[in-house]
Design an enzyme around this catalytic site. Structure first.
Site, PDB file in Angstrom:
ATOM      1  N   HIS A  34     -42.310  -5.155  -1.382  1.00 43.31           N
ATOM      2  CA  HIS A  34     -42.695  -4.854  -0.267  1.00 43.31           C
ATOM      3  C   HIS A  34     -42.084  -3.781  -0.171  1.00 43.31           C
ATOM      4  O   HIS A  34     -42.514  -2.956   0.836  1.00 43.31           O
ATOM      5  CB  HIS A  34     -42.951  -5.904   0.378  1.00 43.31           C
ATOM      6  CG  HIS A  34     -44.718  -5.968   1.170  1.00 43.31           C
ATOM      7  ND1 HIS A  34     -45.303  -6.839   1.271  1.00 43.31           N
ATOM      8  CD2 HIS A  34     -45.409  -4.381   1.220  1.00 43.31           C
ATOM      9  CE1 HIS A  34     -46.533  -6.444   2.474  1.00 43.31           C
ATOM     10  NE2 HIS A  34     -46.406  -4.433   1.707  1.00 43.31           N
TER      11      HIS A  34
ATOM     12  N   ASP B 262     -50.548 -10.454   4.536  1.00 45.68           N
ATOM     13  CA  ASP B 262     -49.314 -10.526   3.844  1.00 45.68           C
ATOM     14  C   ASP B 262     -48.525 -12.360   4.737  1.00 45.68           C
ATOM     15  O   ASP B 262     -49.136 -12.291   5.594  1.00 45.68           O
ATOM     16  CB  ASP B 262     -48.083  -9.422   4.436  1.00 45.68           C
ATOM     17  CG  ASP B 262     -46.837 -10.045   3.585  1.00 45.68           C
ATOM     18  OD1 ASP B 262     -46.187 -11.002   3.228  1.00 45.68           O
ATOM     19  OD2 ASP B 262     -46.041  -8.639   3.308  1.00 45.68           O
TER      20      ASP B 262
ATOM     21  N   HIS C   9     -45.566 -12.760   5.737  1.00 45.15           N
ATOM     22  CA  HIS C   9     -44.779 -12.118   6.637  1.00 45.15           C
ATOM     23  C   HIS C   9     -44.943 -11.052   7.123  1.00 45.15           C
ATOM     24  O   HIS C   9     -45.969  -9.779   5.661  1.00 45.15           O
ATOM     25  CB  HIS C   9     -43.636 -12.035   5.278  1.00 45.15           C
ATOM     26  CG  HIS C   9     -43.072 -13.013   4.258  1.00 45.15           C
ATOM     27  ND1 HIS C   9     -43.776 -13.406   2.793  1.00 45.15           N
ATOM     28  CD2 HIS C   9     -42.035 -14.524   4.546  1.00 45.15           C
ATOM     29  CE1 HIS C   9     -43.571 -14.479   2.470  1.00 45.15           C
ATOM     30  NE2 HIS C   9     -42.788 -14.990   3.189  1.00 45.15           N
TER      31      HIS C   9
ATOM     32  N   ASP D  46     -42.879  -8.650   7.842  1.00 37.21           N
ATOM     33  CA  ASP D  46     -42.185  -8.611   7.496  1.00 37.21           C
ATOM     34  C   ASP D  46     -41.180  -7.219   8.644  1.00 37.21           C
ATOM     35  O   ASP D  46     -41.196  -5.784   8.142  1.00 37.21           O
ATOM     36  CB  ASP D  46     -42.279  -6.618   5.843  1.00 37.21           C
ATOM     37  CG  ASP D  46     -42.785  -7.302   5.215  1.00 37.21           C
ATOM     38  OD1 ASP D  46     -42.222  -8.851   4.488  1.00 37.21           O
ATOM     39  OD2 ASP D  46     -43.622  -6.856   4.163  1.00 37.21           O
TER      40      ASP D  46
ATOM     41  N   HIS E 177     -37.118  -5.715   1.165  1.00 36.94           N
ATOM     42  CA  HIS E 177     -38.198  -5.769   1.361  1.00 36.94           C
ATOM     43  C   HIS E 177     -39.111  -6.791   2.767  1.00 36.94           C
ATOM     44  O   HIS E 177     -40.788  -6.831   3.487  1.00 36.94           O
ATOM     45  CB  HIS E 177     -39.023  -6.734   0.943  1.00 36.94           C
ATOM     46  CG  HIS E 177     -38.279  -8.112   0.571  1.00 36.94           C
ATOM     47  ND1 HIS E 177     -39.341  -8.361  -0.736  1.00 36.94           N
ATOM     48  CD2 HIS E 177     -37.787  -8.758   0.931  1.00 36.94           C
ATOM     49  CE1 HIS E 177     -39.279 -10.363   0.019  1.00 36.94           C
ATOM     50  NE2 HIS E 177     -37.536 -10.157   0.519  1.00 36.94           N
TER      51      HIS E 177
ATOM     52  N   ASP F  74     -49.710  -8.289   0.226  1.00 38.95           N
ATOM     53  CA  ASP F  74     -48.693  -8.850  -0.743  1.00 38.95           C
ATOM     54  C   ASP F  74     -49.243 -10.559  -1.530  1.00 38.95           C
ATOM     55  O   ASP F  74     -50.206 -10.831  -0.708  1.00 38.95           O
ATOM     56  CB  ASP F  74     -47.583  -9.127   0.274  1.00 38.95           C
ATOM     57  CG  ASP F  74     -46.548 -10.237  -0.495  1.00 38.95           C
ATOM     58  OD1 ASP F  74     -46.308 -10.773  -1.395  1.00 38.95           O
ATOM     59  OD2 ASP F  74     -45.517  -9.285  -0.389  1.00 38.95           O
TER      60      ASP F  74
ATOM     61  N   ASP G 118     -48.239 -12.578  -1.398  1.00 35.15           N
ATOM     62  CA  ASP G 118     -47.510 -13.738  -1.507  1.00 35.15           C
ATOM     63  C   ASP G 118     -48.873 -14.138   0.071  1.00 35.15           C
ATOM     64  O   ASP G 118     -48.990 -15.453   0.555  1.00 35.15           O
ATOM     65  CB  ASP G 118     -46.169 -14.005  -1.098  1.00 35.15           C
ATOM     66  CG  ASP G 118     -46.123 -12.990   0.089  1.00 35.15           C
ATOM     67  OD1 ASP G 118     -47.054 -13.382   1.074  1.00 35.15           O
ATOM     68  OD2 ASP G 118     -44.584 -12.691   0.136  1.00 35.15           O
TER      69      ASP G 118
ATOM     70  N   GLU H 246     -45.727  -7.482  -5.119  1.00 35.37           N
ATOM     71  CA  GLU H 246     -44.823  -9.072  -5.382  1.00 35.37           C
ATOM     72  C   GLU H 246     -45.697  -9.829  -5.979  1.00 35.37           C
ATOM     73  O   GLU H 246     -45.812 -11.368  -6.239  1.00 35.37           O
ATOM     74  CB  GLU H 246     -44.424  -9.376  -3.222  1.00 35.37           C
ATOM     75  CG  GLU H 246     -43.688  -8.730  -2.203  1.00 35.37           C
ATOM     76  CD  GLU H 246     -42.321  -9.668  -2.343  1.00 35.37           C
ATOM     77  OE1 GLU H 246     -41.930 -10.209  -3.850  1.00 35.37           O
ATOM     78  OE2 GLU H 246     -41.530  -8.529  -1.666  1.00 35.37           O
TER      79      GLU H 246
END
Length: 300
Positions: free
Chosen positions: A97, A119, A121, A123, A136, A224, A226, A269
């Site tokens: 990312h 996402d 996360h 980030d 990332h 993303d 994930d 990702e």
């Protein structure tokens, strides 16, 4: 509209190797053919030049591989800006990312845009708050004007690249303590899994779209893989349990498509080393199709 596929075989922003093969895995899942079946002209621009980790050094453990990530980010930003300037749609394939430091920056050149960041996360770390030093995990903070000066500026454009009030993070469920303070300071919208569970994806995406789409020239979607629960998307570098379902993610992409304001998209990702029969890469293709208008039924 022409879609420009831009590969970024990047794994410098993360500790776990393998996401550099993500662009190839996504292409292998018939991305171009399926986009063409939707009626788009599609041009594959190939891959941005990215050095492998063995060619780079960690000069700052709080900003790993920064000396290689900066020129890579400039190349990605230039490719995306060129695509949008030609009135095309950049579809950026990752890669980790950290590539979004470049892709979103390129989309925002001479434009005011909103960003939807799907996402697990946020980030939103900086060198001061990161527990890992992995860039990332800093991408969105950098775009919002927080973090290392060389990454935040990159060029001499206005800072921040994205007004934090025009950022909506969807599906977050793994936030560091310092990162939470950064998010609170910035004022970005965070709609985590708790909000999705309470109110449903329709309500969450409606609020996100309302937040980021006012008084902007377009919306950029950074997805993303994930963000999904690992049972749906096992081939990611940083899986986090209790994530989005496949259908919830499709719905989010479909609703964003309906705004008619989407000007570019990241798919990041995807890690084929950890995947099961290219399942996650195939999902990435399906989400791109949803974001670009494909529906199960278009009748009235």
């Amino acid at each position: 509209m022409q879609i420009d596929i831009i590969g970024v075989p990047m794994d410098l922003g993360a500790d776990r190797r393998g996401v550099d093969m993500g662009p190839s895995a996504i292409r292998y899942s018939h991305l171009q053919r399926k986009l063409e079946e939707l009626g788009y002209d599609v041009r594959d621009e190939g891959n941005i030049e990215v050095p492998i980790a063995e060619m780079c050094k960690i000069t700052n453990p709080k900003l790993k591989y920064i000396d290689c990530i900066i020129p890579m980010s400039r190349r990605v930003a230039g490719a995306v800006a060129t695509s949008i300037q030609a009135k095309n749609f950049p579809l950026v394939l990752g890669g980790d990312h950290s590539l979004s430091i470049g892709s979103v920056r390129g989309a925002a050149r001479n434009k005011k845009i909103g960003v939807i960041w799907i996402d697990a996360h946020a980030d939103f770390n900086t060198a001061e708050t990161t527990p890992s030093g992995n860039i990332h995990g800093m991408s969105l903070a950098i775009l919002a004007g927080q973090g290392d000066k060389s990454l935040v500026q990159l060029w001499d454009e206005n800072i921040p690249v994205i007004d934090p009030s025009k950022i909506a993070i969807i599906g977050a469920r793994d936030l560091d303590s310092g990162e939470k303070l950064n998010l609170s300071k910035a004022g970005a919208m965070v709609m985590g899994m708790e909000q999705i569970d309470r109110y449903g994806m329709v309500s969450v995406i409606e609020k996100a779209i309302e937040r980021v789409s006012r008084d902007v020239d377009g919306i950029y979607l950074s997805l993303d893989l994930d963000s999904l629960d690992p049972q749906h998307a096992p081939g990611v570098g940083t899986p986090v349990p209790a994530g989005l379902t496949q259908r919830e993610t499709h719905l989010a992409c479909e609703m964003i498509a309906e705004t008619n304001k989407l000007i570019g998209m990241d798919l990041v990702e995807v890690n084929p080393i950890l995947d099961e029969k290219n399942k996650t890469a195939a999902l990435a293709v399906e989400f791109a199709l949803s974001a670009l208008g494909r529906r199960i039924w278009n009748g009235q």
